[in-house]
Structure formats: structure tokens, C-alpha cells
Design a protein around this motif. Structure first.
Motif, PDB file in Angstrom:
ATOM      1  N   LEU A   1      23.700  29.923 -14.941  1.00 21.72           N
ATOM      2  CA  LEU A   1      22.677  30.877 -14.528  1.00 21.72           C
ATOM      3  C   LEU A   1      21.565  30.182 -13.743  1.00 21.72           C
ATOM      4  O   LEU A   1      21.135  30.665 -12.687  1.00 21.72           O
ATOM      5  CB  LEU A   1      22.098  31.587 -15.753  1.00 21.72           C
ATOM      6  CG  LEU A   1      20.911  32.521 -15.492  1.00 21.72           C
ATOM      7  CD1 LEU A   1      21.277  33.626 -14.506  1.00 21.72           C
ATOM      8  CD2 LEU A   1      20.405  33.116 -16.813  1.00 21.72           C
ATOM      9  N   VAL A   2      21.091  29.035 -14.244  1.00 23.42           N
ATOM     10  CA  VAL A   2      20.033  28.294 -13.549  1.00 23.42           C
ATOM     11  C   VAL A   2      20.519  27.865 -12.169  1.00 23.42           C
ATOM     12  O   VAL A   2      19.807  27.990 -11.166  1.00 23.42           O
ATOM     13  CB  VAL A   2      19.589  27.071 -14.375  1.00 23.42           C
ATOM     14  CG1 VAL A   2      18.628  26.197 -13.567  1.00 23.42           C
ATOM     15  CG2 VAL A   2      18.922  27.512 -15.671  1.00 23.42           C
ATOM     16  N   ASN A   3      21.740  27.359 -12.102  1.00 20.24           N
ATOM     17  CA  ASN A   3      22.297  26.931 -10.821  1.00 20.24           C
ATOM     18  C   ASN A   3      22.338  28.076  -9.816  1.00 20.24           C
ATOM     19  O   ASN A   3      21.891  27.942  -8.670  1.00 20.24           O
ATOM     20  CB  ASN A   3      23.700  26.378 -11.034  1.00 20.24           C
ATOM     21  CG  ASN A   3      24.399  26.059  -9.728  1.00 20.24           C
ATOM     22  OD1 ASN A   3      24.142  25.031  -9.104  1.00 20.24           O
ATOM     23  ND2 ASN A   3      25.311  26.932  -9.303  1.00 20.24           N
TER      24      ASN A   3
ATOM     25  N   GLU B   1      18.077  39.039 -15.451  1.00 20.65           N
ATOM     26  CA  GLU B   1      17.057  39.994 -15.019  1.00 20.65           C
ATOM     27  C   GLU B   1      15.739  39.312 -14.641  1.00 20.65           C
ATOM     28  O   GLU B   1      14.952  39.882 -13.885  1.00 20.65           O
ATOM     29  CB  GLU B   1      16.791  41.027 -16.123  1.00 20.65           C
ATOM     30  CG  GLU B   1      17.950  41.955 -16.405  1.00 20.65           C
ATOM     31  CD  GLU B   1      19.059  41.301 -17.239  1.00 20.65           C
ATOM     32  OE1 GLU B   1      20.170  41.874 -17.297  1.00 20.65           O
ATOM     33  OE2 GLU B   1      18.812  40.222 -17.818  1.00 20.65           O
ATOM     34  N   ASN B   2      15.465  38.124 -15.204  1.00 22.77           N
ATOM     35  CA  ASN B   2      14.168  37.505 -14.939  1.00 22.77           C
ATOM     36  C   ASN B   2      14.262  36.163 -14.218  1.00 22.77           C
ATOM     37  O   ASN B   2      13.237  35.600 -13.816  1.00 22.77           O
ATOM     38  CB  ASN B   2      13.380  37.319 -16.248  1.00 22.77           C
ATOM     39  CG  ASN B   2      14.054  36.352 -17.229  1.00 22.77           C
ATOM     40  OD1 ASN B   2      14.918  35.558 -16.872  1.00 22.77           O
ATOM     41  ND2 ASN B   2      13.640  36.419 -18.487  1.00 22.77           N
ATOM     42  N   ALA B   3      15.463  35.641 -14.035  1.00 27.73           N
ATOM     43  CA  ALA B   3      15.629  34.269 -13.561  1.00 27.73           C
ATOM     44  C   ALA B   3      15.023  34.025 -12.179  1.00 27.73           C
ATOM     45  O   ALA B   3      14.207  33.116 -11.999  1.00 27.73           O
ATOM     46  CB  ALA B   3      17.111  33.888 -13.553  1.00 27.73           C
ATOM     47  N   ILE B   4      15.401  34.823 -11.204  1.00 31.56           N
ATOM     48  CA  ILE B   4      14.930  34.570  -9.835  1.00 31.56           C
ATOM     49  C   ILE B   4      13.426  34.792  -9.729  1.00 31.56           C
ATOM     50  O   ILE B   4      12.717  34.019  -9.058  1.00 31.56           O
ATOM     51  CB  ILE B   4      15.696  35.450  -8.831  1.00 31.56           C
ATOM     52  CG1 ILE B   4      17.161  35.005  -8.772  1.00 31.56           C
ATOM     53  CG2 ILE B   4      15.054  35.382  -7.452  1.00 31.56           C
ATOM     54  CD1 ILE B   4      18.022  35.805  -7.821  1.00 31.56           C
ATOM     55  N   GLU B   5      12.914  35.789 -10.417  1.00 26.51           N
ATOM     56  CA  GLU B   5      11.472  36.044 -10.385  1.00 26.51           C
ATOM     57  C   GLU B   5      10.697  34.851 -10.932  1.00 26.51           C
ATOM     58  O   GLU B   5       9.678  34.432 -10.360  1.00 26.51           O
ATOM     59  CB  GLU B   5      11.144  37.300 -11.190  1.00 26.51           C
ATOM     60  CG  GLU B   5       9.654  37.629 -11.212  1.00 26.51           C
ATOM     61  CD  GLU B   5       9.343  38.855 -12.052  1.00 26.51           C
ATOM     62  OE1 GLU B   5       8.143  39.183 -12.172  1.00 26.51           O
ATOM     63  OE2 GLU B   5      10.283  39.465 -12.589  1.00 26.51           O
TER      64      GLU B   5
ATOM     65  N   ASP C   1      24.752  37.884  -5.840  1.00 24.70           N
ATOM     66  CA  ASP C   1      23.520  38.020  -6.630  1.00 24.70           C
ATOM     67  C   ASP C   1      23.878  37.554  -8.041  1.00 24.70           C
ATOM     68  O   ASP C   1      24.903  36.888  -8.226  1.00 24.70           O
ATOM     69  CB  ASP C   1      23.003  39.463  -6.616  1.00 24.70           C
ATOM     70  CG  ASP C   1      24.070  40.490  -6.982  1.00 24.70           C
ATOM     71  OD1 ASP C   1      24.960  40.157  -7.814  1.00 24.70           O
ATOM     72  OD2 ASP C   1      24.035  41.612  -6.450  1.00 24.70           O
ATOM     73  N   LEU C   2      23.068  37.901  -9.023  1.00 21.89           N
ATOM     74  CA  LEU C   2      23.311  37.437 -10.396  1.00 21.89           C
ATOM     75  C   LEU C   2      24.016  38.481 -11.257  1.00 21.89           C
ATOM     76  O   LEU C   2      24.064  38.354 -12.475  1.00 21.89           O
ATOM     77  CB  LEU C   2      21.983  37.040 -11.059  1.00 21.89           C
ATOM     78  CG  LEU C   2      21.221  35.887 -10.404  1.00 21.89           C
ATOM     79  CD1 LEU C   2      19.952  35.589 -11.182  1.00 21.89           C
ATOM     80  CD2 LEU C   2      22.099  34.635 -10.317  1.00 21.89           C
TER      81      LEU C   2
END
Length: 274
Positions: A135-137, A111-115, A261-262
Motif C-alpha cells: 500500500l505504501v509503495n 482511503e487515506n494513504a495518498i492524502e 489507483d488504490l
């Protein structure tokens, strides 16, 4: 522009023809996110700060414990019980008060990674679990951010750089983490650090090398580790390099991608939580 104090502080870098004033200014304006303030993140953060990176983001939801201190050199005994982000930020301030820190005392989530990642020029992953690494990748791929990745074992480590959002001269995507490691190993097959143990200085070697690669990417100097995996064997005192390439079956960047997307990370988290 560099101030007189900055010129004095960084003069050993300023005399390098590959860096000079222009390169040092580039570092001053750079924004780097470090995922994990532990064994890898500690030397990585300190060397980025020492080099003059203008803003360093630190994301880690854990607190310092006494058994961390054998390898997590950004922290000290007085920091036991303190969030690692805050402890690391204090170490950075003591080393170089000109560096701005942004702290995220939480775990990276779909929910917050890309932001969060989108606020930085480059990401360095020093996390210690496969869920975060994937997730980071994936977040770096969608946010179009380069990723410098490192991992460490009891007496060994490996390091590489991903620019999976870019394409090579043939028009194919450059490889990402899923090209190198298509799937995480089955649960229980890789012992955590608390069980397998680790020679603390090995994490220092890999975290320092990770800092070198981040700085190279920011400065645009030297040969990138994109498509190359650097391996370190401490017991044999040996470095070696393997090459790897884009996987056309990669679900993220392959010919027929299934991840757009994620959301697949949210589904995996829901399944893990029952």
C-alpha cells in the motif's frame, strides 16, 4: 534562516561541506513521513529529529507493550499502553523540541494513504506486514513521493530506495517495490516477529541506515540506493549489495499497467474481511 541555537545544535553537520548552512536549512524545511514507530521507526525517528528535519509525521495504530521495549528504543517502560505515535513524539520533543511532529494514530488505509503522503516530501516505511508495504509503495507511486524502505529479520535486514514515479536515462520507469517483490509470500510462510524472534540491535542498525538514506535523499548527496538492495547479515557481520531493475510486467508501472489507483487495495481488504 538558522537561529543561533540551531547553529550551535547542528554545528557538527554545518562543518560538513556536503551539508553546510544551505543543506541544514533544507533539512529544517523538510517534511518526512515515517510509517511505523516500532523497531525500525524508533532509531529512524530519533536520528531524523537529531539531524534537524523540520516536520516528522508518524503513523502507527498500535500501543506500546512491554515486549516492544527490547528493540523499540523510542519508547520506555512508562509508555506501556500509550499510543506509539504519542510516545515517540515525546521522545522527539525531549531530544529536539524544534522538530514539529504530526501524529496519525491509525493504520494507513487505501482511503487515506495518498492524502496523508501528499503532505510530505519523502516517506520512510518501517512497517511489519506485506499489505502495508504494498500500500505504501503504490501510494508513493501515485503521490509521486520517494520511498526509503527497510525490513528486518531475526539476524538480518535489507534496505533500498524507490523513486518509481521517475524515469531513468533510457526513459524507463525507475523500479519500485513491486519490481523487487512482485507478490507477497503466501500467508503463513513468513513468521511474524512474535514467533521468529529478533535481536533488537539488528533493528537499530537497519533503522539507523534508513535514516542515513532519508537524509541523503533530502540533501541530494552521495549515491542513492535506487535500484540497489543493501543486505545486512548480523551473524556474519557482512554487508552486500544486489542490483535490481524495472519490471516491464509490473502491474503498477509496467508497459500495460492494471493498477491506476488504490482500488485494488480496497478490494483485497474486502476479500480478507469476508
Amino acid at each position: 534562516m538558522l537561529t543561533p541555537d540551531e547553529i550551535e545544535r547542528y554545528k557538527r553537520q554545518l562543518v560538513l561541506k556536503e551539508i553546510g548552512g544551505e543543506g541544514q536549512q533544507r533539512l529544517k524545511e523538510a517534511r518526512v513521513l515515517v510509517v511505523g514507530a516500532g523497531g525500525l521507526g524508533s532509531p529512524l525517528l530519533l536520528y531524523l529529529a537529531a539531524a534537524g528535519v523540520g516536520r516528522v509525521g508518524i503513523i502507527d495504530g498500535d500501543r506500546v507493550s512491554l515486549d516492544n521495549l527490547q528493540r523499540q528504543v523510542a519508547h520506555d517502560t512508562a509508555s506501556v499502553g500509550v499510543y506509539k505515535t504519542r510516545s515517540a513524539a515525546k521522545s522527539i520533543e525531549r531530544l529536539n523540541p524544534q522538530v514539529e511532529t504530526r501524529l496519525y494514530s491509525t493504520r494507513l488505509q487505501p482511503e487515506n494513504a495518498i492524502e496523508i503522503l501528499s503532505n510530505y516530501d519523502i516517506v520512510a516505511d518501517g512497517s511489519d506486514n506485506f499489505a502495508t508495504r504494498y500500500l505504501v509503495n503504490d501510494a508513493c507511486y501515485f503521490a509521486k513521493r520517494p520511498l526509503v524502505f527497510a525490513a528486518v529479520g531475526p539476524f538480518d535486514g535489507h534496505l533500498t530506495t524507490f523513486r518509481g514515479h521517475e524515469r531513468d536515462e533510457a526513459g524507463n520507469p525507475k523500479p519500485n517495490y513491486r519490481c523487487l517483490f512482485p507478490e507477497a509470500p503466501p500467508p503463513g510462510t513468513v513468521a511474524p516477529c512474535s514467533e521468529a524472534g529478533i535481536l533488537g540491535a539488528v533493528a537499530g542498525v537497519m533503522g539507523t541506515l534508513q535514516a542515513v538514506e532519508v537524509l541523503k535523499e533530502l540533501l541530494g548527496i552521495g549515491e542513492s540506493l535506487v535500484g540497489r538492495l543493501l543486505l545486512y547479515d548480523a551473524l556474519q557481520a557482512r554487508f552486500s549489495t544486489l542490483t535490481y531493475a524495472w519490471d516491464p510486467d509490473n502491474p503498477l508501472s509496467g508497459r500495460e499497467p492494471s493498477f491506476h489507483d488504490l482500488s485494488h487495495h480496497r478490494e483485497a481488504t474486502a476479500e480478507a474481511n469476508g
